[in-house]
Scaffold this active site. Structure first.
Site, PDB file in Angstrom:
ATOM      1  N   GLY A 222       0.812  -1.203   0.000  1.00  0.00           N
ATOM      2  CA  GLY A 222       0.000   0.000   0.000  1.00  0.00           C
ATOM      3  C   GLY A 222       0.849   1.258   0.000  1.00  0.00           C
ATOM      4  O   GLY A 222       0.369   2.352   0.247  1.00  0.00           O
ATOM      5  N   GLU A 263       4.878  -6.933   0.497  1.00  0.00           N
ATOM      6  CA  GLU A 263       4.574  -7.386  -0.863  1.00  0.00           C
ATOM      7  C   GLU A 263       4.179  -6.197  -1.733  1.00  0.00           C
ATOM      8  O   GLU A 263       3.028  -6.053  -2.125  1.00  0.00           O
ATOM      9  CB  GLU A 263       3.475  -8.445  -0.822  1.00  0.00           C
ATOM     10  CG  GLU A 263       2.370  -8.054   0.126  1.00  0.00           C
ATOM     11  CD  GLU A 263       1.490  -9.199   0.527  1.00  0.00           C
ATOM     12  OE1 GLU A 263       2.001 -10.303   0.704  1.00  0.00           O
ATOM     13  OE2 GLU A 263       0.283  -8.957   0.654  1.00  0.00           O
ATOM     14  N   PRO A 264       5.152  -5.365  -2.047  1.00  0.00           N
ATOM     15  CA  PRO A 264       4.856  -4.168  -2.833  1.00  0.00           C
ATOM     16  C   PRO A 264       4.694  -4.466  -4.321  1.00  0.00           C
ATOM     17  O   PRO A 264       5.426  -5.283  -4.885  1.00  0.00           O
ATOM     18  CB  PRO A 264       6.091  -3.283  -2.608  1.00  0.00           C
ATOM     19  CG  PRO A 264       7.188  -4.243  -2.296  1.00  0.00           C
ATOM     20  CD  PRO A 264       6.573  -5.469  -1.686  1.00  0.00           C
ATOM     21  N   ARG A 302      -7.043   2.638 -15.486  1.00  0.00           N
ATOM     22  CA  ARG A 302      -6.979   3.226 -14.146  1.00  0.00           C
ATOM     23  C   ARG A 302      -7.681   4.589 -14.039  1.00  0.00           C
ATOM     24  O   ARG A 302      -8.378   4.836 -13.048  1.00  0.00           O
ATOM     25  CB  ARG A 302      -5.535   3.324 -13.645  1.00  0.00           C
ATOM     26  CG  ARG A 302      -4.852   1.969 -13.499  1.00  0.00           C
ATOM     27  CD  ARG A 302      -3.521   2.060 -12.797  1.00  0.00           C
ATOM     28  NE  ARG A 302      -3.668   2.278 -11.375  1.00  0.00           N
ATOM     29  CZ  ARG A 302      -3.544   3.431 -10.767  1.00  0.00           C
ATOM     30  NH1 ARG A 302      -3.229   4.511 -11.431  1.00  0.00           N
ATOM     31  NH2 ARG A 302      -3.720   3.524  -9.466  1.00  0.00           N
ATOM     32  N   TYR A 306     -10.479   3.998 -11.319  1.00  0.00           N
ATOM     33  CA  TYR A 306     -10.126   4.505  -9.984  1.00  0.00           C
ATOM     34  C   TYR A 306     -10.047   6.026  -9.926  1.00  0.00           C
ATOM     35  O   TYR A 306      -9.560   6.563  -8.940  1.00  0.00           O
ATOM     36  CB  TYR A 306      -8.748   3.980  -9.572  1.00  0.00           C
ATOM     37  CG  TYR A 306      -8.584   2.488  -9.568  1.00  0.00           C
ATOM     38  CD1 TYR A 306      -9.409   1.685  -8.776  1.00  0.00           C
ATOM     39  CD2 TYR A 306      -7.585   1.881 -10.321  1.00  0.00           C
ATOM     40  CE1 TYR A 306      -9.235   0.316  -8.753  1.00  0.00           C
ATOM     41  CE2 TYR A 306      -7.404   0.505 -10.302  1.00  0.00           C
ATOM     42  CZ  TYR A 306      -8.231  -0.269  -9.521  1.00  0.00           C
ATOM     43  OH  TYR A 306      -8.059  -1.615  -9.501  1.00  0.00           O
ATOM     44  N   CYS A 332     -15.703   3.104 -28.184  1.00  0.00           N
ATOM     45  CA  CYS A 332     -17.066   3.597 -28.269  1.00  0.00           C
ATOM     46  C   CYS A 332     -17.745   3.543 -26.905  1.00  0.00           C
ATOM     47  O   CYS A 332     -18.652   2.748 -26.660  1.00  0.00           O
ATOM     48  CB  CYS A 332     -17.829   2.823 -29.334  1.00  0.00           C
ATOM     49  SG  CYS A 332     -17.098   3.109 -30.946  1.00  0.00           S
ATOM     50  N   GLU A 333     -17.227   4.339 -26.020  1.00  0.00           N
ATOM     51  CA  GLU A 333     -17.683   4.503 -24.639  1.00  0.00           C
ATOM     52  C   GLU A 333     -17.083   5.838 -24.215  1.00  0.00           C
ATOM     53  O   GLU A 333     -16.157   6.327 -24.853  1.00  0.00           O
ATOM     54  CB  GLU A 333     -17.045   3.463 -23.703  1.00  0.00           C
ATOM     55  CG  GLU A 333     -17.336   2.042 -24.003  1.00  0.00           C
ATOM     56  CD  GLU A 333     -18.444   1.475 -23.160  1.00  0.00           C
ATOM     57  OE1 GLU A 333     -18.939   2.206 -22.264  1.00  0.00           O
ATOM     58  OE2 GLU A 333     -18.793   0.322 -23.410  1.00  0.00           O
ATOM     59  N   TYR A 360      -0.536  -1.982 -12.726  1.00  0.00           N
ATOM     60  CA  TYR A 360      -1.979  -2.112 -12.986  1.00  0.00           C
ATOM     61  C   TYR A 360      -2.388  -1.409 -14.279  1.00  0.00           C
ATOM     62  O   TYR A 360      -3.479  -0.843 -14.368  1.00  0.00           O
ATOM     63  CB  TYR A 360      -2.796  -1.589 -11.791  1.00  0.00           C
ATOM     64  CG  TYR A 360      -2.344  -2.207 -10.504  1.00  0.00           C
ATOM     65  CD1 TYR A 360      -2.605  -3.544 -10.236  1.00  0.00           C
ATOM     66  CD2 TYR A 360      -1.603  -1.488  -9.565  1.00  0.00           C
ATOM     67  CE1 TYR A 360      -2.151  -4.145  -9.086  1.00  0.00           C
ATOM     68  CE2 TYR A 360      -1.141  -2.083  -8.416  1.00  0.00           C
ATOM     69  CZ  TYR A 360      -1.422  -3.409  -8.174  1.00  0.00           C
ATOM     70  OH  TYR A 360      -0.960  -4.003  -7.039  1.00  0.00           O
TER      71      TYR A 360
END
Ligand SMILES: *Cc1c(COP(=O)(O)O)cnc(C)c1O
Length: 417
Positions: A222, A263-264, A302, A306, A332-333, A360
């Site tokens: 995190g 665990e990065p 992302r 997010y 097309c969005e 990510y």
């Protein structure tokens, strides 16, 4: 070192491998790994397990393996990928959420460290394999994140075994006689506040006292990295000192030297990545100027998923006058990467660079709109190395079963009318 990436290097890569393309700078991954290691040099035994899901290209995994990293995995496929990349089973930890007992059994059979995050599976696994050492994922119910979409430590989170269930957990361990060798937490993907993290760690220490045979305590990840100018970054050095000291103190209390594990994902690879895309169209509307690129959330989701803010640079016109743009995709969005961003004046054909595209980004890419996933290029020792080819039309249809003859009768029926 003079091998650091320059704008001209990125432009050459876009030219050679086409666009869009992901580029990763190995030097940045190495320096982040070393930085984290050095921050905890007060701890006798430190283990970094790189979170494969952030960026799982096999060459990136090999790089991390060569640095001495372990691997954090969340699916049996990631376990297999790790083994293929040369990680020893004992350097892989399997930290899934909500997977079947069968998948955990398969991972265990491959010799990797199992981490269990619910009482039902713990009871079943412990009953069947009391001799296999197991780590347990605890939910300390601490919100360490600033963004509620990515904080997983709170009371309604699906992750981990609640600290309020410790009595039940202990009863399962006692009845099955299983061996708990590690305690784990992962409170979310954005630690803003070191004190919040230390507070959660105290809960983990308290929990750890219930188990006599621990080898490690895993504090998850995190760590925050800056995405835009002025962003707060986790002060790793301060965390290393404070948590390191507290950890050493705890080991004395516990009566045994334990391994401190992390665990990065993002911390190690986010800033190493750049995503390059070309501007297809500059479109002026009554309210804004759109720059439409040859990409969309099929390649980089992302910002939409997010509300992540990735810095965008115009590599083709780095000294141009800054103007406000909305950068959008070709899907097309509604696929807005950024609104009202100041970017050096954009012309059609320019190459834009999205920063922090290591974590990510590619791993979340899809084939939506039947587009190909982009290639990946590693910049290493001053050279560009292709580490994934762009997909082709064959890749799109590879697993499709093109059943040609079952609709013949429909045609007959229609033409009979
Ligand atoms: C995703 C994940 C991580 C990595 O998180 P980052 O924010 O990328 O560092 C670590 N541990 C677990 C269990 C995860 O699911």
């Amino acid at each position: 070192m003079t091998s650091a990436m320059k704008t001209t290097d990125l432009l050459k890569i876009a030219k050679k491998y086409g666009d869009p393309v992901y580029v990763y700078d190995s030097e940045k991954i190495i320096s982040q790994f070393n930085r984290l290691t050095n921050a905890f040099n007060g701890v006798k035994s430190l283990k970094l397990n790189y979170a494969a899901k952030a960026l799982s290209n096999i060459t990136i995994l090999r790089l991390l393996n060569s640095l001495g990293s372990g691997l954090d995995t969340v699916s049996i496929q990631e376990v297999k990928l790790g083994l293929l990349a040369g990680f020893k089973p004992e350097n892989i930890i399997f930290t899934p959420n909500g997977v079947s007992l069968e998948e955990i059994e398969k991972a265990s059979a491959l010799g990797v460290q199992i981490n269990i995050d619910n009482l039902s599976i713990l009871e079943q696994f412990g009953g069947k394999y009391p001799d296999v050492p197991v780590c347990i994922r605890i939910n300390p119910h601490v919100m360490a994140g600033g963004n509620s979409k990515i904080s997983v430590g709170h009371i309604d989170s699906k992750f981990g075994i609640s600290i309020h269930q410790i009595p039940h957990l202990l009863r399962i361990v006692e009845l099955t006689q299983m061996n708990i060798n590690g305690i784990h937490m992962h409170t979310g993907s954005d630690i803003l506040d070191i004190d919040v993290f230390l507070y959660a760690s105290e809960i983990l220490f308290e929990t750890a006292k219930n188990f006599k045979d621990l080898d490690f305590i895993d504090f998850g990840s995190g760590f925050k990295v800056p995405y835009k100018e002025g962003d707060i970054e986790t002060n790793i050095e301060e965390l290393g000192k404070k948590l390191g000291n507290r950890f050493n103190e705890f080991c004395k209390e516990y009566g045994r030297e334990l391994t401190l594990a992390f665990e990065p994902g993002k911390f190690l690879v986010s800033e190493a990545g750049s995503f390059l895309a070309k501007v297809n169209v500059v479109k002026q509307t009554t309210s804004t100027v759109f720059a439409s690129i040859d990409s969309g959330f099929n390649h980089l989701i992302r910002p939409m998923l997010y509300s992540a803010s990735h810095q965008i640079k115009n590599l083709s016109n780095p000294d141009g006058r800054e103007r406000y743009y909305s950068v959008v995709g070709y899907i097309c969005e509604t696929d807005t990467f950024a609104s009202n961003k100041r970017i050096n004046e954009i012309s059609e054909g320019n190459i834009l660079c999205f920063k922090n595209a290591g974590a990510y980004c590619f791993t979340m890419a899809s084939n939506y709109n039947s587009r190909f996933r982009p290639p990946e290029v590693l910049w290493h020792n001053g050279k560009a190395i292709l580490i994934r080819e762009r997909e082709t039309f064959d890749d799109l249809i590879k697993n499709q079963v093109d059943v040609k003859d079952i609709f013949e009768t429909i045609k007959e029926k229609v033409s009979a009318k």
